[in-house]
Design an enzyme around this catalytic site. Sequence first.
Site, PDB file in Angstrom:
ATOM      1  N   LYS A  68      44.936  28.620  52.776  1.00  0.00           N
ATOM      2  CA  LYS A  68      45.331  29.845  52.064  1.00  0.00           C
ATOM      3  C   LYS A  68      44.333  30.972  52.353  1.00  0.00           C
ATOM      4  O   LYS A  68      43.230  30.717  52.869  1.00  0.00           O
ATOM      5  CB  LYS A  68      45.378  29.552  50.563  1.00  0.00           C
ATOM      6  CG  LYS A  68      44.013  29.182  49.990  1.00  0.00           C
ATOM      7  CD  LYS A  68      44.096  28.597  48.584  1.00  0.00           C
ATOM      8  CE  LYS A  68      42.710  28.228  48.084  1.00  0.00           C
ATOM      9  NZ  LYS A  68      42.754  27.520  46.788  1.00  0.00           N
ATOM     10  N   ARG A  74      45.148  26.711  34.266  1.00  0.00           N
ATOM     11  CA  ARG A  74      45.660  27.701  35.211  1.00  0.00           C
ATOM     12  C   ARG A  74      47.135  27.342  35.382  1.00  0.00           C
ATOM     13  O   ARG A  74      47.824  27.199  34.376  1.00  0.00           O
ATOM     14  CB  ARG A  74      44.829  27.602  36.500  1.00  0.00           C
ATOM     15  CG  ARG A  74      44.645  28.899  37.226  1.00  0.00           C
ATOM     16  CD  ARG A  74      43.617  28.799  38.342  1.00  0.00           C
ATOM     17  NE  ARG A  74      44.009  27.909  39.428  1.00  0.00           N
ATOM     18  CZ  ARG A  74      43.322  27.713  40.541  1.00  0.00           C
ATOM     19  NH1 ARG A  74      42.177  28.347  40.730  1.00  0.00           N
ATOM     20  NH2 ARG A  74      43.738  26.910  41.488  1.00  0.00           N
ATOM     21  N   HIS A  78      44.587  19.766  39.398  1.00  0.00           N
ATOM     22  CA  HIS A  78      43.423  20.420  40.023  1.00  0.00           C
ATOM     23  C   HIS A  78      42.263  20.403  39.034  1.00  0.00           C
ATOM     24  O   HIS A  78      42.453  20.640  37.840  1.00  0.00           O
ATOM     25  CB  HIS A  78      43.827  21.855  40.380  1.00  0.00           C
ATOM     26  CG  HIS A  78      42.889  22.578  41.297  1.00  0.00           C
ATOM     27  ND1 HIS A  78      42.290  21.989  42.396  1.00  0.00           N
ATOM     28  CD2 HIS A  78      42.462  23.868  41.301  1.00  0.00           C
ATOM     29  CE1 HIS A  78      41.538  22.899  43.025  1.00  0.00           C
ATOM     30  NE2 HIS A  78      41.623  24.035  42.371  1.00  0.00           N
ATOM     31  N   ARG A  82      42.904  17.423  49.011  1.00  0.00           N
ATOM     32  CA  ARG A  82      43.172  18.813  49.432  1.00  0.00           C
ATOM     33  C   ARG A  82      41.843  19.492  49.737  1.00  0.00           C
ATOM     34  O   ARG A  82      41.156  19.964  48.835  1.00  0.00           O
ATOM     35  CB  ARG A  82      43.883  19.580  48.309  1.00  0.00           C
ATOM     36  CG  ARG A  82      45.173  18.939  47.797  1.00  0.00           C
ATOM     37  CD  ARG A  82      45.873  19.855  46.796  1.00  0.00           C
ATOM     38  NE  ARG A  82      45.016  20.209  45.668  1.00  0.00           N
ATOM     39  CZ  ARG A  82      44.961  19.540  44.513  1.00  0.00           C
ATOM     40  NH1 ARG A  82      45.712  18.480  44.312  1.00  0.00           N
ATOM     41  NH2 ARG A  82      44.159  19.940  43.551  1.00  0.00           N
ATOM     42  N   TYR A 106      20.461  54.259  49.987  1.00  0.00           N
ATOM     43  CA  TYR A 106      20.842  54.941  48.746  1.00  0.00           C
ATOM     44  C   TYR A 106      20.020  54.453  47.562  1.00  0.00           C
ATOM     45  O   TYR A 106      19.799  53.257  47.393  1.00  0.00           O
ATOM     46  CB  TYR A 106      22.314  54.697  48.433  1.00  0.00           C
ATOM     47  CG  TYR A 106      23.286  55.310  49.403  1.00  0.00           C
ATOM     48  CD1 TYR A 106      23.271  56.679  49.650  1.00  0.00           C
ATOM     49  CD2 TYR A 106      24.226  54.528  50.057  1.00  0.00           C
ATOM     50  CE1 TYR A 106      24.190  57.252  50.531  1.00  0.00           C
ATOM     51  CE2 TYR A 106      25.150  55.082  50.934  1.00  0.00           C
ATOM     52  CZ  TYR A 106      25.123  56.447  51.173  1.00  0.00           C
ATOM     53  OH  TYR A 106      26.019  56.998  52.023  1.00  0.00           O
ATOM     54  N   CYS A 146      25.294  49.598  52.513  1.00  0.00           N
ATOM     55  CA  CYS A 146      26.221  50.723  52.415  1.00  0.00           C
ATOM     56  C   CYS A 146      27.619  50.276  52.841  1.00  0.00           C
ATOM     57  O   CYS A 146      27.844  49.116  53.160  1.00  0.00           O
ATOM     58  CB  CYS A 146      25.752  51.864  53.312  1.00  0.00           C
ATOM     59  SG  CYS A 146      24.018  52.307  53.068  1.00  0.00           S
ATOM     60  N   MET A 147      28.550  51.208  52.878  1.00  0.00           N
ATOM     61  CA  MET A 147      29.924  50.854  53.242  1.00  0.00           C
ATOM     62  C   MET A 147      30.014  50.368  54.685  1.00  0.00           C
ATOM     63  O   MET A 147      30.725  49.405  54.984  1.00  0.00           O
ATOM     64  CB  MET A 147      30.850  52.057  53.045  1.00  0.00           C
ATOM     65  CG  MET A 147      32.318  51.718  53.281  1.00  0.00           C
ATOM     66  SD  MET A 147      33.426  53.119  53.076  1.00  0.00           S
ATOM     67  CE  MET A 147      33.412  53.342  51.321  1.00  0.00           C
ATOM     68  N   ASP A 148      29.269  51.025  55.578  1.00  0.00           N
ATOM     69  CA  ASP A 148      29.417  50.749  57.007  1.00  0.00           C
ATOM     70  C   ASP A 148      28.139  50.243  57.658  1.00  0.00           C
ATOM     71  O   ASP A 148      28.140  49.930  58.839  1.00  0.00           O
ATOM     72  CB  ASP A 148      29.804  52.037  57.749  1.00  0.00           C
ATOM     73  CG  ASP A 148      30.907  52.768  57.043  1.00  0.00           C
ATOM     74  OD1 ASP A 148      31.962  52.139  56.823  1.00  0.00           O
ATOM     75  OD2 ASP A 148      30.710  53.942  56.679  1.00  0.00           O
TER      76      ASP A 148
HETATM   77  C1  LIG Z   1      42.026  26.349  46.947  1.00  0.00           C
HETATM   78  C2  LIG Z   1      42.515  25.056  46.435  1.00  0.00           C
HETATM   79  C3  LIG Z   1      42.054  23.834  46.957  1.00  0.00           C
HETATM   80  C4  LIG Z   1      40.899  23.733  47.940  1.00  0.00           C
HETATM   81  O1  LIG Z   1      39.693  23.782  47.225  1.00  0.00           O
HETATM   82  P1  LIG Z   1      38.298  23.619  47.995  1.00  0.00           P
HETATM   83  O2  LIG Z   1      37.304  23.626  46.900  1.00  0.00           O
HETATM   84  O3  LIG Z   1      38.183  24.801  48.897  1.00  0.00           O
HETATM   85  O4  LIG Z   1      38.362  22.341  48.739  1.00  0.00           O
HETATM   86  C5  LIG Z   1      42.650  22.675  46.535  1.00  0.00           C
HETATM   87  N1  LIG Z   1      43.647  22.710  45.629  1.00  0.00           N
HETATM   88  C6  LIG Z   1      44.096  23.850  45.087  1.00  0.00           C
HETATM   89  C7  LIG Z   1      45.179  23.813  44.085  1.00  0.00           C
HETATM   90  C8  LIG Z   1      43.542  25.061  45.449  1.00  0.00           C
HETATM   91  O5  LIG Z   1      43.981  26.200  44.893  1.00  0.00           O
END
Ligand SMILES: *Cc1c(COP(=O)(O)O)cnc(C)c1O
Length: 386
Positions: A36, A134, A166, A222, A266, A313-315
């Site tokens: 992702k 979540r 999760h 995952r 800055y 800075c920005m750049d």
């Molecule tokens: C982003 C995410 C992961 C991966 O997590 P990591 O800590 O980067 O391994 C796994 N499951 C879900 C639901 C996530 O949103």
Amino acid sequence: MKSAARAEIVVDLAAVRHNVHTLRELTGVAMMTVVKADGYGHGMVPTARAAREAGAEWLGVATLDEALELRAAGDTGRILCWLYVPGEEYDAGVAADLDLTAYTPAELDEIEEAVGDTGRTARVQLKIDTGLSRGGSSPAAWPALVERARAGELAGHWKVTGIWSHLSSSDEPDDPANDAQETAFRAALAVAEAAGLEPEVRHLANSAAAILRPSSRFDLVRCGIASYGLDPAPGETPDLGLVPAMTARATLALVKDVAAGDAVSYGRTWIADAPTTLGLVPVGYGDGVPRRAGNSAEALVAGRRRPTRGRICMDQLLVDLGGEHPAPGDDVELFGSGRDGGPTAQDWAEAADTISYEIVTRIGSGRMPRRYVDSDRPDLSEVAPA
Ligand SMILES: *Cc1c(COP(=O)(O)O)cnc(C)c1O
């Protein structure tokens, strides 16, 4: 290779393959590489391909758009996505044979409509919220979600292919929340099984849990951040030999002498207490470099780590060259694999009071172009972007 790029991100696809392979060997279960947010800034499609080459049976993304982009790029394997809003393009998701996560009966209603529109059987995974608060069904709403899912399965709308959750605190393995969530997950699985669901995959672990908590591995892990070679739980993770895949580099723009008493950048937050030389590095927060890391992060220039001076800075930002005069045009490595003694994304995370996830994801979504290399295939060391 000499590169005149102002600044760029270099991604080593061999490192991604190595990390995915290492994690797969360690865990001994099926691997979902999470790609992702543009592969955590590394580029979604090229890193997904590298993960597949290393044996990832699954890819994981947040949004339907991301999953559809993987299909459009030719990926034909299993892909799970998990974040939608009402009215989402479920038709496309069903037609593309994605595994769609459902949190609520209302989402199942939308998937059922898409099944009607497309004439195809969907693949649905159910998510139980075991304590992150979540996405996912609350334990109280779970039996009704499971019943609805089973009824839809018996009606031929879909197959329930997975059940998952999760963790909130996998980077703190001693936190009792981990045990509590795993217990709640097992209870939710029992409810689903009693209702007749037989998911192909049950999964709970992200990178930190996959590495640190064998009991959480179930059928599939995952892994996001560890696939990119970064430490999911600094201070807790054993050395697995993971290799950071991203190098963020720039070309030194200017070297100048400053006198004692000269203020830098800055707000004059750094003032030289002795004469020194400064290097002007042409990247800043407009490239995703965290402003918060000014006066704290380091960059590798001419073989040595050099502290940033003053605000970022920005750049542009400034590093202290300590009286040395490397040539403008020389390489500046903000962070990389760490193997050359330079800083890592984890070092930048600590300097900016954040996590390495945010460092690579932000810099990878800024204006620095990405270049792909493959350190295992020197003859192909320049890999065309996908
Ligand atoms: C982003 C995410 C992961 C991966 O997590 P990591 O800590 O980067 O391994 C796994 N499951 C879900 C639901 C996530 O949103």
